[in-house]
Scaffold this motif. Structure first.
Motif, PDB file in Angstrom:
ATOM      1  N   ARG A  86     -81.131 -66.045 -44.189  1.00  9.89           N
ATOM      2  CA  ARG A  86     -81.875 -65.193 -43.251  1.00  9.89           C
ATOM      3  C   ARG A  86     -83.238 -64.828 -43.827  1.00  9.89           C
ATOM      4  O   ARG A  86     -84.234 -64.781 -43.125  1.00  9.89           O
TER       5      ARG A  86
ATOM      6  N   VAL B  60     -68.274 -58.107 -37.416  1.00  7.37           N
ATOM      7  CA  VAL B  60     -69.727 -57.963 -37.296  1.00  7.37           C
ATOM      8  C   VAL B  60     -70.089 -56.508 -37.051  1.00  7.37           C
ATOM      9  O   VAL B  60     -71.046 -55.983 -37.627  1.00  7.37           O
TER      10      VAL B  60
ATOM     11  N   VAL C  30     -69.949 -54.675 -40.275  1.00  3.97           N
ATOM     12  CA  VAL C  30     -71.090 -55.021 -41.138  1.00  3.97           C
ATOM     13  C   VAL C  30     -72.331 -54.297 -40.650  1.00  3.97           C
ATOM     14  O   VAL C  30     -73.070 -53.696 -41.445  1.00  3.97           O
ATOM     15  N   ARG C  31     -72.526 -54.302 -39.323  1.00  2.00           N
ATOM     16  CA  ARG C  31     -73.712 -53.632 -38.780  1.00  2.00           C
ATOM     17  C   ARG C  31     -73.660 -52.136 -39.040  1.00  2.00           C
ATOM     18  O   ARG C  31     -74.685 -51.513 -39.344  1.00  2.00           O
TER      19      ARG C  31
ATOM     20  N   ARG D  63     -82.179 -54.901 -39.337  1.00  2.00           N
ATOM     21  CA  ARG D  63     -80.737 -55.098 -39.215  1.00  2.00           C
ATOM     22  C   ARG D  63     -80.431 -56.175 -38.183  1.00  2.00           C
ATOM     23  O   ARG D  63     -79.580 -57.038 -38.400  1.00  2.00           O
TER      24      ARG D  63
ATOM     25  N   THR E 259     -78.454 -59.711 -38.874  1.00  2.00           N
ATOM     26  CA  THR E 259     -77.109 -59.943 -38.341  1.00  2.00           C
ATOM     27  C   THR E 259     -77.099 -60.740 -37.049  1.00  2.00           C
ATOM     28  O   THR E 259     -76.042 -60.947 -36.480  1.00  2.00           O
TER      29      THR E 259
ATOM     30  N   LEU F  48     -74.934 -63.637 -37.353  1.00  2.00           N
ATOM     31  CA  LEU F  48     -73.672 -63.430 -38.059  1.00  2.00           C
ATOM     32  C   LEU F  48     -72.449 -63.862 -37.250  1.00  2.00           C
ATOM     33  O   LEU F  48     -71.556 -64.522 -37.804  1.00  2.00           O
TER      34      LEU F  48
ATOM     35  N   ALA G 296     -71.480 -56.554 -46.304  1.00  2.00           N
ATOM     36  CA  ALA G 296     -72.776 -55.995 -45.935  1.00  2.00           C
ATOM     37  C   ALA G 296     -73.606 -55.677 -47.177  1.00  2.00           C
ATOM     38  O   ALA G 296     -74.822 -55.915 -47.200  1.00  2.00           O
TER      39      ALA G 296
END
Lengths: 113, 339
Positions: free
Chosen positions: A54, B12, B15-16, B27, B31, B34, B60
């Motif tokens: 990323r 997800v 993680v967020r 962010r 993600t 992801l 994360a």
């Protein structure tokens, strides 16, 4: 407790490792992780690779394209662009000189390779 | 493929949430791929995402480090603040976990609690049996489960439910989302039931301890605010004190008006005399007495009462105007000696 372990070393060179892996062939996230592990970087974590991808993408060193799949999910492939290849060349040289310096240092002190 | 879309979305989401302190753009950028990436991971091998990748929070953290994400935040909306608060709470919980651990002799408190899980499974089975007991016998229950009032049936049910609970406990980590939630919800119900049962038992113990003390249950004097003493002439006695058979002062009511002799309220309220508030006397105090200081006080009702009780007293009253007869129509006899 080791002063330097592989995880710490990896932090510094994961960018370079990912770029190097992508020079051979484009790849999707999990595929890149697998190739890194096959190359001997067994301790690299999925999140590290994903995060590195990323970041390199955000820095403009990679381009992406999606390959639809009939079985399973679509895959997002990453490939080096010109900037990425430049970065790989520069970082690669830096690494080689650094590694040579370290090798010499260790050789001078009588450490086996 | 053993990993469901729901599991990926769940992962997800966590993680967020763990990245909630990052600016929204950072962010989102970190993600946005992801879910696709996790779908790739899921397609490559077996096992749940957590087994393969570790807890989402750890993922994360690694992602944050690898992406070199900054840890500043500006201009965040409510969702993000909530998520950040959740993230902070999680971090604090983890910190507490490590801080409390040594007190228990473990690296983390959660390690210790994890050891207690099989015990909880057994307790859960017992609580389920007791819940069935309450439902089938309708109300009253002791410490042992009964099935429809049958003790043997209850014990069989107890063993079966404890075994089932242990089995479920072993499998709970492999359950899908909804069954796991259902298990959690059922556990919450059982805990609430247990707390209610404990409160109930505590109440019953309380009745045995204090149930026969009539004062605490129904004190006939608890509504008394003030005491007014009248003498046999119907006169309000002021500055009265009450004592029981042991000479201990009887305190009734509470002064809700200032003591005329102690307007600042600095004196000892326990020394105040009855009535606290003479103005509130239920029976009107005698009208200011006509001056009759020569009349002897109590006990010697004069045969010539100067009032005119005779007509109301009937024929016999003429000769013997007892003290009782003198009560009502005797204003002039008031000596007002207590003033």
């Amino acid at each position: 407790m080791p002063i330097v372990d592989t995880t710490q070393l990896l932090k510094g060179v994961l960018d370079l490792a990912v770029l190097a892996v992508l020079r051979e062939e484009d790849g999707y996230g999990y595929d890149i992780l697998r190739r890194l592990r096959e190359a001997g970087l067994e301790e690299v974590g999925d999140a590290s690779v994903y995060g590195t991808l990323r970041r390199l993408f955000a820095a403009g060193l990679l381009t992406t394209y999606v390959v639809p799949s009939e079985s399973g999910p679509h895959r997002k492939y990453y490939s080096l662009n010109a900037a990425g290849r430049d970065q790989l060349t520069r970082s690669g040289k830096l690494w080689r000189s650094f590694a040579t310096t370290m090798d010499t240092l260790l050789d001078d002190r009588g450490m086996a390779a | 493929m053993t990993v469901t879309e729901q599991e990926i979305a769940n992962y997800v989401g966590r993680v967020r949430a763990a990245l909630a302190d990052l600016p929204a753009e950072v962010r989102d950028e970190l993600t946005e791929d992801l879910p696709e990436h996790l779908a790739e991971v899921a397609a490559e091998a077996d096992g749940t995402l957590v087994e393969r990748l570790g807890e989402p929070e750890a993922y994360a953290a690694e992602l944050r480090a690898a992406a070199g994400a900054p840890a500043t935040a500006a201009g965040r909306n409510l969702d993000q603040r909530v998520a950040a608060a959740v993230g902070r709470a999680r971090r604090q919980a983890r910190q507490l976990d490590t801080q409390l651990g040594p007190l228990l002799g473990y690296a983390r408190a959660s390690e210790f609690l994890r050891l207690l899980r099989p015990a909880w499974w057994v307790v859960r089975g017992y609580l389920a049996a007791m819940l069935v007991t309450v439902i089938t016998t309708g109300g009253g229950f002791g410490l042992l489960p009964r099935f429809g009032g049958e003790l043997v049936g209850g014990l069989v049910m107890l063993v079966a439910l404890v075994l089932a609970s242990i089995w479920l406990g072993h499998r709970s980590t492999r359950l899908r989302r909804w069954p796991r939630w259902a298990t959690h919800a059922a556990s919450v119900v059982l805990v609430v039931f247990a707390l209610a049962g404990l409160a109930n038992a505590e109440d019953r113990a309380g009745y045995q301890d204090y149930g026969y003390d009539p004062i605490s249950v129904q004190n006939p004097y608890e509504r008394v605010r003030d005491v007014f003493v009248y003498d046999s002439e119907g006169r309000l006695v002021e500055d009265a004190r009450l004592f029981d058979q042991n000479g201990a002062p009887i305190r009734l009511g509470y002064p809700d008006c200032p003591d005329p002799r102690d307007p600042n309220g600095t004196g000892n309220p326990l020394l105040r005399t009855y009535p606290y508030c003479p103005d509130q006397a239920p029976f009107a105090p005698r009208a200011p007495a006509a001056p009759a200081p020569t009349v002897p006080p109590l006990g010697t009702p004069t045969p010539e009462p100067t009032g005119t009780p005779e007509p109301t007293g009937g024929p016999t009253a003429t000769g013997t105007p007892g003290p009782g007869a003198a009560v009502a129509p005797n204003p002039t006899a008031t000596p007002s000696a207590t003033r």
